[in-house]
Scaffold this motif. Structure first.
Motif, PDB file in Angstrom:
ATOM      1  N   THR A 211       0.896  -1.189  -0.002  1.00 31.14           N
ATOM      2  CA  THR A 211       0.316  -0.153  -0.228  1.00 31.14           C
ATOM      3  C   THR A 211       0.530   1.464   0.024  1.00 31.14           C
ATOM      4  OG1 THR A 211      -0.226   0.150   2.392  1.00 31.14           O
ATOM      5  CG2 THR A 211      -2.192  -1.126   1.411  1.00 31.14           C
ATOM      6  N   PRO A 212       0.444   2.648  -0.851  1.00 29.70           N
ATOM      7  CA  PRO A 212       1.355   3.788  -0.983  1.00 29.70           C
ATOM      8  C   PRO A 212       2.158   4.426   0.604  1.00 29.70           C
ATOM      9  CG  PRO A 212      -0.901   3.720  -1.707  1.00 29.70           C
ATOM     10  CD  PRO A 212      -0.600   2.318  -1.109  1.00 29.70           C
ATOM     11  N   LEU A 213       0.515   4.257   2.050  1.00 30.40           N
ATOM     12  CA  LEU A 213       1.937   4.592   3.132  1.00 30.40           C
ATOM     13  C   LEU A 213       2.768   4.130   4.065  1.00 30.40           C
ATOM     14  CD1 LEU A 213       1.166   6.984   5.257  1.00 30.40           C
ATOM     15  CD2 LEU A 213      -0.311   5.527   6.316  1.00 30.40           C
ATOM     16  N   PRO A 214       2.937   2.323   3.995  1.00 30.19           N
ATOM     17  CA  PRO A 214       4.141   2.500   4.484  1.00 30.19           C
ATOM     18  C   PRO A 214       5.428   2.447   3.753  1.00 30.19           C
ATOM     19  CG  PRO A 214       2.763   0.892   4.173  1.00 30.19           C
ATOM     20  CD  PRO A 214       1.844   1.919   3.159  1.00 30.19           C
ATOM     21  N   TRP A 215       4.948   2.939   1.759  1.00 30.14           N
ATOM     22  CA  TRP A 215       6.161   3.696   0.578  1.00 30.14           C
ATOM     23  C   TRP A 215       6.937   5.043   1.396  1.00 30.14           C
ATOM     24  CZ3 TRP A 215       9.829   0.939  -1.654  1.00 30.14           C
ATOM     25  CH2 TRP A 215       9.237  -0.465  -2.197  1.00 30.14           C
TER      26      TRP A 215
END
Length: 322
Positions: A223-227
């Motif tokens: 998912t985008p947030l962990p990136w």
């Protein structure tokens, strides 16, 4: 009157420069301390430490290279220095792994405080390898840390997991201390910090990449947030921390900038309490405070001792009275 105005302007300029230097030094330490909460978030996402460190080094590498080029430094280090610097890269990669692995059994403040003992270990290594004399203040600082470490072991819960975590973070601190000693021993002082950071980051990316290839899998965010956390972990403790600290050293000197490193464990302490409900006990706080105070005192006393030795060496010999 005109000269007085010039002197006042100069004094204000110097004061602003010092304020900026102390602010940048504190920010550099805070950026370095953010590695603990960011790593905890990624570990909470189910990503293992090898994958975290691989992504951190790979993402940080282009930013480190841009900072290197912007400073006007060169990537080239000469063939004779490649092997020593790669060995140092292996040591720092192992140190990074041990620090993050210790978070499985210790609070962030405790792990950060133990890791922060590396200046004391540098002093011990220099005394053992190069027969540098240990001052009374150095002995007192080392004794304080020896008192603090058992306190952390007593207040932390988890049995063997805690003992393992303490050993892991001590190993990390020893490796980081050995890194500084080796730089002087191998004549690598001439290599700029920007160039050294680039090669260490590159070596770290290679090592963890090889481990991932051998074991056959890597854990990456879906998912985008962990990136975003990966990006921050690459930027804050590596690129931004270095930029702020190097500016601070230029403005206020190495000693004062080093002493501001105390904000690194303080950042871990605050982040652990605010975001992860890590309530460190009174004994734990005493242990952390003892370590931070000991390292700060040691940094200042070592610098004062050097200045006294240089002053004595620069004075002409006084002939004996007969």
């Amino acid at each position: 009157m005109h000269n007085h105005g010039k002197m006042t302007t100069f004094a204000l300029g110097k004061m602003k420069d010092k304020v900026a230097g102390y602010t940048e030094g504190a920010l550099g330490a805070v950026m370095a301390g953010l590695v603990y909460p960011l790593a905890m978030v990624l570990i909470g996402e189910g990503i293992d430490i090898v994958s975290i460190l691989f992504m951190r080094n790979v993402v940080a590498l282009p930013f480190v290279y841009l900072a290197l080029r912007q400073s006007g430094r060169r990537v080239d280090i000469g063939t004779s220095r490649i092997l020593p610097i790669c060995l140092l890269g292996i040591a720092t990669a192992c140190s990074s792994y041990c620090v993050l692995d210790s978070l499985t059994g210790l609070y962030m403040a405790e792990a950060s405080a133990i890791y922060y003992t590396y200046p004391l270990l540098v002093t011990l290594l220099m005394a053992g390898l190069y027969h540098e004399r240990l001052s009374t203040a150095a002995f007192a600082c080392i004794l304080s840390c020896l008192i603090a470490l058992p306190l952390i072991g007593m207040v932390a819960t988890g049995g063997p997991a805690v003992a393992r975590s303490i050993i892991m973070v001590l190993v990390a601190s020893v490796l980081y201390a050995a890194f500084f000693v080796a730089i002087h021993a191998r004549g690598l002082v001439a290599v700029s910090s920007q160039t050294m950071t680039f090669w260490l980051t590159l070596t770290g990316a290679f090592i963890f990449g090889v481990i991932i290839m051998v074991r056959g899998y890597a854990m990456v965010p879906h998912t985008p947030l962990p990136w975003l956390w990966v990006l921050l972990m690459a930027l804050c403790p590596t690129v931004l921390s270095y930029q702020f600290t190097s500016r601070s050293v230029r403005r206020i000197g190495y000693t004062a900038a080093s002493a501001l490193g105390v904000f690194e464990p303080l950042t871990a302490l605050v982040a652990g309490y605010v975001f992860f409900s890590q309530n460190v006990s009174l004994k734990g706080l005493i242990a952390v405070a003892l370590i931070m105070a000991s390292v700060t005192v040691l940094v200042y006393t070592r610098n004062v001792s050097r200045r006294i030795r240089k002053l004595r060496q620069s004075q002409p010999a006084v002939p004996d009275r007969k």
